[in-house]
Write a protein that holds these residues in place. Structure first.
Motif, PDB file in Angstrom:
ATOM      1  N   GLN A  52       0.814  -1.216   0.000  1.00  0.00           N
ATOM      2  CA  GLN A  52       0.000   0.000   0.000  1.00  0.00           C
ATOM      3  C   GLN A  52       0.847   1.265   0.000  1.00  0.00           C
ATOM      4  OE1 GLN A  52      -3.126   0.089  -0.531  1.00  0.00           O
ATOM      5  NE2 GLN A  52      -3.779  -2.020  -0.142  1.00  0.00           N
ATOM      6  N   ALA A  53       1.994   1.237   0.661  1.00  0.00           N
ATOM      7  CA  ALA A  53       2.864   2.415   0.707  1.00  0.00           C
ATOM      8  C   ALA A  53       3.384   2.752  -0.687  1.00  0.00           C
ATOM      9  CB  ALA A  53       4.019   2.179   1.678  1.00  0.00           C
ATOM     10  N   LEU A  54       3.834   1.714  -1.425  1.00  0.00           N
ATOM     11  CA  LEU A  54       4.300   1.945  -2.795  1.00  0.00           C
ATOM     12  C   LEU A  54       3.150   2.339  -3.710  1.00  0.00           C
ATOM     13  CD1 LEU A  54       6.910  -0.883  -3.543  1.00  0.00           C
ATOM     14  CD2 LEU A  54       7.312   1.586  -3.541  1.00  0.00           C
ATOM     15  N   LEU A  55       2.001   1.692  -3.533  1.00  0.00           N
ATOM     16  CA  LEU A  55       0.849   1.955  -4.387  1.00  0.00           C
ATOM     17  C   LEU A  55       0.423   3.421  -4.322  1.00  0.00           C
ATOM     18  CD1 LEU A  55      -1.236   0.474  -6.233  1.00  0.00           C
ATOM     19  CD2 LEU A  55      -2.696   0.319  -4.209  1.00  0.00           C
ATOM     20  N   ALA A  56       0.547   4.015  -3.147  1.00  0.00           N
ATOM     21  CA  ALA A  56       0.131   5.409  -2.962  1.00  0.00           C
ATOM     22  C   ALA A  56       1.043   6.391  -3.676  1.00  0.00           C
ATOM     23  CB  ALA A  56       0.081   5.729  -1.468  1.00  0.00           C
ATOM     24  N   GLY A  61       3.407   6.363 -15.467  1.00  0.00           N
ATOM     25  CA  GLY A  61       4.665   6.451 -16.201  1.00  0.00           C
ATOM     26  C   GLY A  61       5.819   5.722 -15.535  1.00  0.00           C
ATOM     27  N   ASP A  62       5.632   5.326 -14.264  1.00  0.00           N
ATOM     28  CA  ASP A  62       6.722   4.697 -13.506  1.00  0.00           C
ATOM     29  C   ASP A  62       6.751   3.183 -13.611  1.00  0.00           C
ATOM     30  OD1 ASP A  62       7.336   7.225 -12.525  1.00  0.00           O
ATOM     31  OD2 ASP A  62       6.059   6.971 -10.750  1.00  0.00           O
ATOM     32  N   ILE A  63       5.669   2.575 -14.045  1.00  0.00           N
ATOM     33  CA  ILE A  63       5.492   1.141 -13.803  1.00  0.00           C
ATOM     34  C   ILE A  63       5.699   0.280 -15.041  1.00  0.00           C
ATOM     35  CG2 ILE A  63       3.876   1.586 -11.922  1.00  0.00           C
ATOM     36  CD1 ILE A  63       1.646   0.764 -13.821  1.00  0.00           C
ATOM     37  N   HIS A  64       5.925  -0.990 -14.776  1.00  0.00           N
ATOM     38  CA  HIS A  64       5.908  -2.014 -15.808  1.00  0.00           C
ATOM     39  C   HIS A  64       5.313  -3.272 -15.187  1.00  0.00           C
ATOM     40  CE1 HIS A  64       9.760  -2.714 -13.733  1.00  0.00           C
ATOM     41  NE2 HIS A  64       9.666  -3.976 -14.121  1.00  0.00           N
ATOM     42  N   VAL A  65       4.987  -4.238 -16.039  1.00  0.00           N
ATOM     43  CA  VAL A  65       4.321  -5.461 -15.588  1.00  0.00           C
ATOM     44  C   VAL A  65       5.178  -6.660 -15.960  1.00  0.00           C
ATOM     45  CG1 VAL A  65       2.284  -6.945 -15.889  1.00  0.00           C
ATOM     46  CG2 VAL A  65       2.011  -4.453 -15.775  1.00  0.00           C
ATOM     47  N   ILE A  66       5.280  -7.601 -15.033  1.00  0.00           N
ATOM     48  CA  ILE A  66       5.909  -8.894 -15.313  1.00  0.00           C
ATOM     49  C   ILE A  66       4.878  -9.978 -15.046  1.00  0.00           C
ATOM     50  CG2 ILE A  66       7.667 -10.561 -14.601  1.00  0.00           C
ATOM     51  CD1 ILE A  66       9.513  -8.248 -13.948  1.00  0.00           C
ATOM     52  N   VAL A  67       4.714 -10.898 -16.004  1.00  0.00           N
ATOM     53  CA  VAL A  67       3.841 -12.054 -15.841  1.00  0.00           C
ATOM     54  C   VAL A  67       4.713 -13.298 -15.872  1.00  0.00           C
ATOM     55  CG1 VAL A  67       1.930 -13.394 -16.805  1.00  0.00           C
ATOM     56  CG2 VAL A  67       1.887 -10.886 -16.934  1.00  0.00           C
ATOM     57  N   LEU A  69       4.625 -17.141 -16.174  1.00  0.00           N
ATOM     58  CA  LEU A  69       3.782 -18.293 -16.473  1.00  0.00           C
ATOM     59  C   LEU A  69       4.163 -19.485 -15.597  1.00  0.00           C
ATOM     60  CD1 LEU A  69       3.585 -18.106 -20.380  1.00  0.00           C
ATOM     61  CD2 LEU A  69       2.103 -17.022 -18.673  1.00  0.00           C
ATOM     62  N   ALA A  70       5.441 -19.592 -15.235  1.00  0.00           N
ATOM     63  CA  ALA A  70       5.892 -20.692 -14.388  1.00  0.00           C
ATOM     64  C   ALA A  70       5.308 -20.587 -12.984  1.00  0.00           C
ATOM     65  CB  ALA A  70       7.411 -20.706 -14.318  1.00  0.00           C
ATOM     66  N   LYS A  71       5.295 -19.372 -12.432  1.00  0.00           N
ATOM     67  CA  LYS A  71       4.791 -19.166 -11.072  1.00  0.00           C
ATOM     68  C   LYS A  71       3.283 -18.909 -11.034  1.00  0.00           C
ATOM     69  CE  LYS A  71       9.161 -17.247  -9.367  1.00  0.00           C
ATOM     70  NZ  LYS A  71       9.821 -16.059  -8.781  1.00  0.00           N
ATOM     71  N   GLN A  72       2.681 -18.648 -12.214  1.00  0.00           N
ATOM     72  CA  GLN A  72       1.261 -18.281 -12.286  1.00  0.00           C
ATOM     73  C   GLN A  72       0.986 -17.053 -11.417  1.00  0.00           C
ATOM     74  OE1 GLN A  72      -1.550 -20.156 -14.313  1.00  0.00           O
ATOM     75  NE2 GLN A  72       0.476 -19.963 -15.252  1.00  0.00           N
ATOM     76  N   ARG A  73       1.836 -16.017 -11.631  1.00  0.00           N
ATOM     77  CA  ARG A  73       1.709 -14.749 -10.911  1.00  0.00           C
ATOM     78  C   ARG A  73       1.917 -13.600 -11.886  1.00  0.00           C
ATOM     79  NH1 ARG A  73      -0.347 -15.906  -5.979  1.00  0.00           N
ATOM     80  NH2 ARG A  73       0.266 -13.826  -5.278  1.00  0.00           N
ATOM     81  N   ALA A  74       1.295 -12.465 -11.582  1.00  0.00           N
ATOM     82  CA  ALA A  74       1.529 -11.225 -12.323  1.00  0.00           C
ATOM     83  C   ALA A  74       1.964 -10.165 -11.328  1.00  0.00           C
ATOM     84  CB  ALA A  74       0.268 -10.780 -13.060  1.00  0.00           C
ATOM     85  N   TYR A  75       2.942  -9.348 -11.731  1.00  0.00           N
ATOM     86  CA  TYR A  75       3.508  -8.357 -10.825  1.00  0.00           C
ATOM     87  C   TYR A  75       3.413  -6.961 -11.442  1.00  0.00           C
ATOM     88  CZ  TYR A  75       5.655 -12.705  -9.194  1.00  0.00           C
ATOM     89  OH  TYR A  75       5.870 -13.994  -8.761  1.00  0.00           O
ATOM     90  N   LEU A  76       2.857  -6.038 -10.697  1.00  0.00           N
ATOM     91  CA  LEU A  76       2.906  -4.621 -11.056  1.00  0.00           C
ATOM     92  C   LEU A  76       4.145  -4.058 -10.378  1.00  0.00           C
ATOM     93  CD1 LEU A  76       1.123  -2.436 -12.538  1.00  0.00           C
ATOM     94  CD2 LEU A  76       0.312  -1.796 -10.253  1.00  0.00           C
ATOM     95  N   MET A  77       5.068  -3.548 -11.181  1.00  0.00           N
ATOM     96  CA  MET A  77       6.399  -3.222 -10.680  1.00  0.00           C
ATOM     97  C   MET A  77       6.723  -1.733 -10.802  1.00  0.00           C
ATOM     98  SD  MET A  77       7.687  -6.404 -10.143  1.00  0.00           S
ATOM     99  CE  MET A  77       9.460  -6.087 -10.056  1.00  0.00           C
ATOM    100  N   GLU A  80      12.611  -2.429  -9.484  1.00  0.00           N
ATOM    101  CA  GLU A  80      12.726  -3.819  -9.052  1.00  0.00           C
ATOM    102  C   GLU A  80      11.782  -4.136  -7.883  1.00  0.00           C
ATOM    103  OE1 GLU A  80      14.591  -6.105 -10.676  1.00  0.00           O
ATOM    104  OE2 GLU A  80      14.929  -4.456 -12.078  1.00  0.00           O
ATOM    105  N   GLU A  81      10.945  -3.170  -7.517  1.00  0.00           N
ATOM    106  CA  GLU A  81      10.049  -3.352  -6.368  1.00  0.00           C
ATOM    107  C   GLU A  81       8.658  -3.798  -6.832  1.00  0.00           C
ATOM    108  OE1 GLU A  81      11.052  -0.552  -2.812  1.00  0.00           O
ATOM    109  OE2 GLU A  81      10.902   0.699  -4.605  1.00  0.00           O
ATOM    110  N   ILE A  82       8.093  -4.761  -6.115  1.00  0.00           N
ATOM    111  CA  ILE A  82       6.766  -5.273  -6.440  1.00  0.00           C
ATOM    112  C   ILE A  82       5.707  -4.465  -5.709  1.00  0.00           C
ATOM    113  CG2 ILE A  82       5.231  -7.269  -6.299  1.00  0.00           C
ATOM    114  CD1 ILE A  82       7.724  -9.053  -6.378  1.00  0.00           C
ATOM    115  N   VAL A  83       4.826  -3.854  -6.468  1.00  0.00           N
ATOM    116  CA  VAL A  83       3.727  -3.072  -5.899  1.00  0.00           C
ATOM    117  C   VAL A  83       2.509  -3.971  -5.668  1.00  0.00           C
ATOM    118  CG1 VAL A  83       2.251  -1.050  -6.177  1.00  0.00           C
ATOM    119  CG2 VAL A  83       4.559  -1.053  -7.149  1.00  0.00           C
ATOM    120  N   VAL A  84       2.156  -4.753  -6.692  1.00  0.00           N
ATOM    121  CA  VAL A  84       1.027  -5.685  -6.598  1.00  0.00           C
ATOM    122  C   VAL A  84       1.497  -7.051  -7.100  1.00  0.00           C
ATOM    123  CG1 VAL A  84      -1.353  -6.188  -7.271  1.00  0.00           C
ATOM    124  CG2 VAL A  84      -0.617  -3.811  -7.023  1.00  0.00           C
ATOM    125  N   ASP A  85       1.194  -8.083  -6.345  1.00  0.00           N
ATOM    126  CA  ASP A  85       1.540  -9.467  -6.683  1.00  0.00           C
ATOM    127  C   ASP A  85       0.228 -10.250  -6.737  1.00  0.00           C
ATOM    128  OD1 ASP A  85       2.231 -12.154  -6.671  1.00  0.00           O
ATOM    129  OD2 ASP A  85       3.570 -12.021  -4.951  1.00  0.00           O
TER     130      ASP A  85
END
Length: 203
Positions: A52-56, A61-67, A69-77, A80-85
């Motif tokens: 929540q601290a990062l999300l706020a 313009g700051d973010i990118h997404v990593i998906v 498939l092996a872990k079946q997870r998506a990350y809003l980044m 190198e910091e994960i905002v949403v997992d």
């Protein structure tokens, strides 16, 4: 005491037979494993996690997404910091989700599939569910109704995207990245057209 002795022998014989039967039938034979239920075979996914601290503090313009498939997870980044997992369900065998570097091409909060859905009659009653326009023909008096793909974020021109969907715990989609409703909404609200998305392959 003499009269009770035959009864004691009979009781011991019954107990011995019960133990022998348990050893023979109650335990798996060497090399065999007990049959697992369908629920046991489904891998339980970790729930959505949000910093929540990062999300706020983030902006589109700051973010990118990593998906993954092996872990079946998506990350809003952010960097190198994960905002949403978020847990996901990607494409099943024969409909694998494409991997590689992509971008968000389109955002649609109430998208519907043009290929997968149901055949419904004039009153909206589902006549045949889970159809594909690639292989199924509409029964007489019905029309095609595309499956809902809420909070849709398009990744390819062919229609693969990220959106709300059922997560059974394993890859099960026709190629899209299914997400839980709250996870899809968080991603949708913070990505923009052009946001980089890296889909890491399962192998």
């Amino acid at each position: 005491m003499i009269k009770r002795f035959p009864k004691l022998i009979v009781a011991n014989a019954i107990l011995f037979c019960a133990i022998a039967a348990d050893a023979q039938f109650g335990r798996p034979k060497s090399g065999l494993q007990p049959m697992k239920s369908a629920v046991d075979l489904i891998k339980k996914q970790a729930p959505l996690r949000v910093d929540q601290a990062l999300l706020a503090k983030i902006s589109p313009g700051d973010i990118h997404v990593i998906v993954s498939l092996a872990k079946q997870r998506a990350y809003l980044m952010v960097g190198e910091e994960i905002v949403v997992d978020s847990p996901i369900s990607s494409g099943k065998q024969g409909h694998s989700s494409p991997g590689g570097n992509m971008h968000i091409l389109e955002k649609d909060p109430n998208h519907h599939s043009s290929l997968y859905g149901d055949f419904v009659d004039s009153s909206g009653r589902i006549v045949r569910a889970g159809v594909s326009l690639h292989i199924d023909a509409a029964p007489s008096g019905t029309h095609f109704q595309g499956a809902a793909m809420k909070w849709f974020m398009r990744l390819t021109d062919e229609g693969v995207g990220m959106h709300v969907g059922i997560l059974p715990g394993y890859p099960a989609s026709h190629g899209c990245i299914r997400m839980p409703s709250d996870g899809a909404k968080l991603f949708y609200d913070h990505v923009k057209i052009g946001t980089p998305v890296e889909v890491q392959p399962a192998a």
